[in-house]
Design an enzyme around this catalytic site. Structure first.
Site, short mmCIF file in Angstrom:
data_model
loop_
_atom_site.label_atom_id
_atom_site.label_comp_id
_atom_site.label_asym_id
_atom_site.label_seq_id
_atom_site.Cartn_x
_atom_site.Cartn_y
_atom_site.Cartn_z
CB SER A 1 -50.83 14.33 -5.03
OG SER A 1 -49.81 15.32 -5.13
CD GLU B 1 -47.40 14.93 -2.56
OE1 GLU B 1 -48.24 15.41 -3.35
OE2 GLU B 1 -47.54 13.82 -2.02
CB SER C 1 -46.21 14.40 -9.18
OG SER C 1 -45.71 14.78 -10.46
#
Length: 290
Positions: A116, A118, A78
Protein backbone atom coordinates in the site's frame (compact mmCIF):
# COMPACT_ATOMS: atom_id res chain seq x y z
CA UNK A 1 -10.28 31.20 -2.49
CA UNK A 2 -13.38 29.09 -1.96
CA UNK A 3 -14.82 26.56 -4.37
CA UNK A 4 -17.43 23.83 -4.41
CA UNK A 5 -16.44 20.56 -6.06
CA UNK A 6 -17.79 17.06 -6.35
CA UNK A 7 -16.57 14.27 -4.08
CA UNK A 8 -16.78 10.51 -4.21
CA UNK A 9 -16.46 8.45 -7.40
CA UNK A 10 -15.70 11.38 -9.69
CA UNK A 11 -12.71 12.33 -11.82
CA UNK A 12 -9.64 10.38 -10.78
CA UNK A 13 -11.77 8.77 -8.07
CA UNK A 14 -14.06 6.97 -10.50
CA UNK A 15 -12.03 3.77 -10.48
CA UNK A 16 -10.94 3.89 -6.85
CA UNK A 17 -11.75 1.33 -4.15
CA UNK A 18 -11.44 2.27 -0.48
CA UNK A 19 -11.63 -0.42 2.22
CA UNK A 20 -13.08 -2.72 -0.44
CA UNK A 21 -15.92 -0.26 -1.14
CA UNK A 22 -16.32 2.54 -3.64
CA UNK A 23 -13.89 5.32 -2.79
CA UNK A 24 -12.49 8.32 -4.57
CA UNK A 25 -12.27 12.03 -3.75
CA UNK A 26 -12.84 13.27 -0.21
CA UNK A 27 -12.05 16.49 1.62
CA UNK A 28 -12.33 18.20 4.99
CA UNK A 29 -10.92 21.25 6.77
CA UNK A 30 -10.48 22.80 10.19
CA UNK A 31 -10.08 26.37 11.47
CA UNK A 32 -7.21 26.95 13.91
CA UNK A 33 -6.84 30.15 15.95
CA UNK A 34 -3.35 31.47 16.60
CA UNK A 35 -2.39 34.80 18.11
CA UNK A 36 -5.94 36.06 17.72
CA UNK A 37 -6.17 35.20 14.02
CA UNK A 38 -8.00 32.33 12.35
CA UNK A 39 -6.17 30.08 9.92
CA UNK A 40 -7.41 27.15 7.85
CA UNK A 41 -5.91 23.74 7.26
CA UNK A 42 -7.56 21.33 4.85
CA UNK A 43 -6.99 17.97 3.22
CA UNK A 44 -8.02 16.32 -0.02
CA UNK A 45 -7.62 12.59 -0.57
CA UNK A 46 -7.82 10.16 -3.45
CA UNK A 47 -8.66 6.96 -1.56
CA UNK A 48 -7.80 3.59 -3.06
CA UNK A 49 -6.49 1.65 -0.07
CA UNK A 50 -7.12 -0.57 2.96
CA UNK A 51 -9.41 -3.56 3.62
CA UNK A 52 -13.12 -3.85 4.37
CA UNK A 53 -12.64 -6.00 7.48
CA UNK A 54 -10.57 -3.18 9.04
CA UNK A 55 -12.95 -0.28 8.30
CA UNK A 56 -13.88 1.82 11.34
CA UNK A 57 -16.43 4.63 11.25
CA UNK A 58 -16.83 6.76 14.35
CA UNK A 59 -15.11 4.09 16.43
CA UNK A 60 -17.42 1.31 15.17
CA UNK A 61 -16.01 -1.66 13.20
CA UNK A 62 -18.25 -1.75 10.13
CA UNK A 63 -17.60 -5.43 9.37
CA UNK A 64 -19.16 -6.40 12.71
CA UNK A 65 -22.10 -4.02 12.21
CA UNK A 66 -23.07 -5.26 8.76
CA UNK A 67 -23.71 -8.76 7.48
CA UNK A 68 -22.32 -7.81 4.09
CA UNK A 69 -19.96 -10.06 2.17
CA UNK A 70 -17.13 -8.26 0.42
CA UNK A 71 -14.82 -10.48 -1.69
CA UNK A 72 -11.45 -11.06 -0.01
CA UNK A 73 -8.80 -8.59 -1.09
CA UNK A 74 -5.34 -7.46 -0.03
CA UNK A 75 -4.23 -4.01 1.01
CA UNK A 76 -2.38 -3.28 -2.22
CA UNK A 77 -3.83 0.08 -3.18
CA UNK A 78 -2.71 3.56 -2.33
CA UNK A 79 -4.00 6.86 -1.03
CA UNK A 80 -2.82 10.28 -2.11
CA UNK A 81 -3.34 13.08 0.42
CA UNK A 82 -2.79 16.80 -0.15
CA UNK A 83 -2.61 19.10 2.89
CA UNK A 84 -3.04 22.83 2.33
CA UNK A 85 -2.89 25.70 4.81
CA UNK A 86 -2.35 29.43 5.11
CA UNK A 87 -0.38 29.00 8.34
CA UNK A 88 3.28 30.04 7.96
CA UNK A 89 5.27 26.82 8.23
CA UNK A 90 8.77 25.76 7.34
CA UNK A 91 9.58 22.85 5.03
CA UNK A 92 10.46 20.75 8.09
CA UNK A 93 7.14 21.56 9.78
CA UNK A 94 5.19 20.70 6.65
CA UNK A 95 6.96 17.34 6.61
CA UNK A 96 5.87 16.80 10.22
CA UNK A 97 2.25 17.45 9.22
CA UNK A 98 2.59 14.84 6.47
CA UNK A 99 3.60 12.26 9.07
CA UNK A 100 0.44 13.01 11.10
CA UNK A 101 -1.76 12.22 8.11
CA UNK A 102 -1.17 8.54 8.91
CA UNK A 103 -2.86 9.10 12.28
CA UNK A 104 -6.05 9.99 10.39
CA UNK A 105 -5.73 6.90 8.19
CA UNK A 106 -5.32 4.67 11.23
CA UNK A 107 -8.52 6.07 12.73
CA UNK A 108 -10.46 4.58 9.83
CA UNK A 109 -8.77 1.20 10.32
CA UNK A 110 -5.94 1.35 7.81
CA UNK A 111 -2.66 -0.19 8.94
CA UNK A 112 -0.73 0.82 5.81
CA UNK A 113 -0.05 -2.72 4.68
CA UNK A 114 2.74 -4.05 2.52
CA UNK A 115 2.07 -3.01 -1.06
CA UNK A 116 0.00 0.00 0.00
CA UNK A 117 1.33 3.42 -0.92
CA UNK A 118 0.62 6.38 1.37
CA UNK A 119 1.62 9.55 -0.46
CA UNK A 120 1.23 12.85 1.40
CA UNK A 121 2.03 16.31 0.05
CA UNK A 122 1.76 19.52 2.08
CA UNK A 123 2.09 23.19 1.21
CA UNK A 124 1.45 26.60 2.71
CA UNK A 125 0.43 29.82 0.98
CA UNK A 126 1.71 32.00 3.83
CA UNK A 127 5.15 33.10 2.66
CA UNK A 128 5.01 34.46 -0.88
CA UNK A 129 8.29 34.65 -2.75
CA UNK A 130 8.41 37.48 -5.30
CA UNK A 131 9.69 36.73 -8.79
CA UNK A 132 11.89 39.82 -8.59
CA UNK A 133 13.19 41.51 -5.44
CA UNK A 134 15.16 44.66 -4.65
CA UNK A 135 16.84 43.00 -1.67
CA UNK A 136 18.85 39.80 -1.47
CA UNK A 137 17.44 38.85 1.97
CA UNK A 138 13.69 38.37 2.30
CA UNK A 139 11.68 38.21 5.56
CA UNK A 140 9.78 35.01 6.37
CA UNK A 141 7.34 34.11 9.14
CA UNK A 142 7.34 30.70 10.78
CA UNK A 143 5.28 29.00 13.46
CA UNK A 144 7.01 28.21 16.74
CA UNK A 145 7.24 24.45 17.26
CA UNK A 146 5.66 24.74 20.70
CA UNK A 147 2.42 25.90 19.01
CA UNK A 148 2.19 23.10 16.42
CA UNK A 149 0.14 20.54 18.37
CA UNK A 150 -3.28 21.96 17.33
CA UNK A 151 -2.16 21.48 13.72
CA UNK A 152 -1.31 17.83 14.33
CA UNK A 153 -4.81 17.28 15.75
CA UNK A 154 -6.40 19.17 12.84
CA UNK A 155 -4.51 17.08 10.26
CA UNK A 156 -5.53 13.81 11.92
CA UNK A 157 -9.18 14.87 12.01
CA UNK A 158 -9.15 16.23 8.44
CA UNK A 159 -7.61 13.12 6.91
CA UNK A 160 -9.97 10.79 8.79
CA UNK A 161 -12.98 12.85 7.73
CA UNK A 162 -11.71 13.08 4.15
CA UNK A 163 -11.52 9.28 3.85
CA UNK A 164 -15.04 8.93 5.29
CA UNK A 165 -16.26 11.69 2.99
CA UNK A 166 -14.90 9.82 -0.03
CA UNK A 167 -16.83 6.73 1.10
CA UNK A 168 -20.11 8.47 1.92
CA UNK A 169 -20.17 10.58 -1.25
CA UNK A 170 -19.38 7.68 -3.59
CA UNK A 171 -22.11 5.67 -5.28
CA UNK A 172 -22.11 2.01 -6.31
CA UNK A 173 -20.32 1.61 -9.66
CA UNK A 174 -20.41 -1.21 -12.21
CA UNK A 175 -17.31 -1.08 -14.36
CA UNK A 176 -14.98 -3.23 -16.41
CA UNK A 177 -16.34 -6.72 -17.27
CA UNK A 178 -19.46 -5.95 -15.27
CA UNK A 179 -17.63 -5.87 -11.94
CA UNK A 180 -19.64 -4.00 -9.32
CA UNK A 181 -18.11 -2.25 -6.33
CA UNK A 182 -20.74 -1.26 -3.72
CA UNK A 183 -20.73 2.01 -1.84
CA UNK A 184 -20.94 2.31 1.93
CA UNK A 185 -24.34 4.04 2.00
CA UNK A 186 -25.94 1.24 -0.06
CA UNK A 187 -24.49 -1.37 2.29
CA UNK A 188 -25.80 0.50 5.31
CA UNK A 189 -29.28 0.64 3.81
CA UNK A 190 -29.29 -3.00 2.66
CA UNK A 191 -27.59 -4.77 5.54
CA UNK A 192 -27.73 -2.29 8.38
CA UNK A 193 -31.51 -2.05 8.45
CA UNK A 194 -31.64 1.71 7.94
CA UNK A 195 -31.31 4.35 5.24
CA UNK A 196 -28.74 7.13 5.04
CA UNK A 197 -29.24 10.56 3.49
CA UNK A 198 -26.64 13.35 3.34
CA UNK A 199 -27.64 17.00 3.49
CA UNK A 200 -24.87 19.60 3.20
CA UNK A 201 -25.34 23.12 4.52
CA UNK A 202 -24.59 25.61 1.68
CA UNK A 203 -22.08 27.63 3.71
CA UNK A 204 -20.80 29.67 0.76
CA UNK A 205 -24.21 30.32 -0.81
CA UNK A 206 -26.10 33.63 -0.66
CA UNK A 207 -27.99 34.43 2.56
CA UNK A 208 -31.38 33.46 1.10
CA UNK A 209 -30.17 29.97 0.16
CA UNK A 210 -28.51 29.45 3.56
CA UNK A 211 -31.71 30.48 5.34
CA UNK A 212 -33.83 28.21 3.13
CA UNK A 213 -31.76 25.12 3.98
CA UNK A 214 -33.95 23.15 6.39
CA UNK A 215 -33.63 19.33 6.44
CA UNK A 216 -36.65 17.25 7.49
CA UNK A 217 -35.06 16.03 10.73
CA UNK A 218 -38.32 14.47 11.91
CA UNK A 219 -38.08 11.87 9.12
CA UNK A 220 -35.03 10.27 10.77
CA UNK A 221 -34.27 8.31 13.93
CA UNK A 222 -30.86 9.93 14.38
CA UNK A 223 -28.99 12.90 12.96
CA UNK A 224 -25.20 12.80 12.62
CA UNK A 225 -24.14 16.45 12.96
CA UNK A 226 -20.80 17.21 11.31
CA UNK A 227 -20.90 21.00 10.90
CA UNK A 228 -17.73 22.42 12.42
CA UNK A 229 -15.42 25.39 12.33
CA UNK A 230 -15.50 26.76 15.88
CA UNK A 231 -16.33 30.41 16.40
CA UNK A 232 -15.80 31.25 12.74
CA UNK A 233 -17.69 28.29 11.29
CA UNK A 234 -20.83 28.45 9.14
CA UNK A 235 -24.00 29.51 10.94
CA UNK A 236 -27.28 27.70 10.22
CA UNK A 237 -30.40 29.65 9.38
CA UNK A 238 -33.13 30.15 11.99
CA UNK A 239 -35.47 27.59 10.37
CA UNK A 240 -32.94 24.76 10.56
CA UNK A 241 -32.07 25.66 14.15
CA UNK A 242 -35.69 25.58 15.26
CA UNK A 243 -36.30 22.31 13.37
CA UNK A 244 -33.39 20.58 15.12
CA UNK A 245 -34.46 21.91 18.52
CA UNK A 246 -38.00 20.62 18.03
CA UNK A 247 -36.75 17.28 16.68
CA UNK A 248 -34.72 16.63 19.82
CA UNK A 249 -37.52 17.78 22.13
CA UNK A 250 -39.75 15.17 20.48
CA UNK A 251 -37.28 12.38 21.18
CA UNK A 252 -35.01 12.44 18.13
CA UNK A 253 -31.36 11.45 18.47
CA UNK A 254 -28.21 13.35 17.51
CA UNK A 255 -24.54 12.41 17.33
CA UNK A 256 -22.15 15.39 17.23
CA UNK A 257 -19.18 14.14 15.21
CA UNK A 258 -15.68 15.42 16.02
CA UNK A 259 -15.49 19.23 15.83
CA UNK A 260 -19.26 19.52 15.67
CA UNK A 261 -18.71 19.63 19.44
CA UNK A 262 -17.26 23.09 18.88
CA UNK A 263 -19.79 24.53 16.44
CA UNK A 264 -22.37 27.30 16.99
CA UNK A 265 -20.99 28.83 20.23
CA UNK A 266 -23.64 31.58 20.15
CA UNK A 267 -26.57 29.13 19.86
CA UNK A 268 -27.72 28.51 23.47
CA UNK A 269 -29.86 25.46 22.68
CA UNK A 270 -26.99 23.82 20.81
CA UNK A 271 -24.74 24.33 23.84
CA UNK A 272 -27.33 22.37 25.82
CA UNK A 273 -27.52 19.63 23.17
CA UNK A 274 -23.77 18.97 23.33
CA UNK A 275 -23.41 19.52 27.09
CA UNK A 276 -21.02 22.38 26.24
CA UNK A 277 -18.85 19.90 24.33
CA UNK A 278 -15.41 21.41 23.84
CA UNK A 279 -16.40 24.85 25.11
CA UNK A 280 -14.08 26.78 27.46
CA UNK A 281 -14.97 26.63 31.13
CA UNK A 282 -16.25 30.19 31.17
CA UNK A 283 -19.29 29.03 29.16
CA UNK A 284 -20.73 27.40 32.27
CA UNK A 285 -20.99 24.04 34.05
CA UNK A 286 -20.67 20.94 31.92
CA UNK A 287 -20.89 17.19 32.44
CA UNK A 288 -17.61 15.28 32.15
CA UNK A 289 -17.69 11.47 31.98
CA UNK A 290 -14.41 9.68 32.80
Amino acid sequence: CKADFAEGAVGAGRGMRCHGLKGGIGSASRVVEMDGKNYTIGSLVLSNHAMFDDLIVGGTPIQKLLEAHIPPHEDKGSIITVLATDIPLSERQLRRLCHRALVGLSRTGSYCGNGSGEIVLAFTTANRMPHYADKALLPMTMLHDDAINPLFRAVAECVEESVLSSLFHAETVTGYHGKTVPCLTDLLEKHGGYSVDVSTFPADAPQEKREAWNPEFRNYDVVIQNTNGGTQGPEWGSKAKKSLEQYLKEGGGMLAFHSANNAFPQWPEYNRMIGLGWRPRDYGSSLIVT
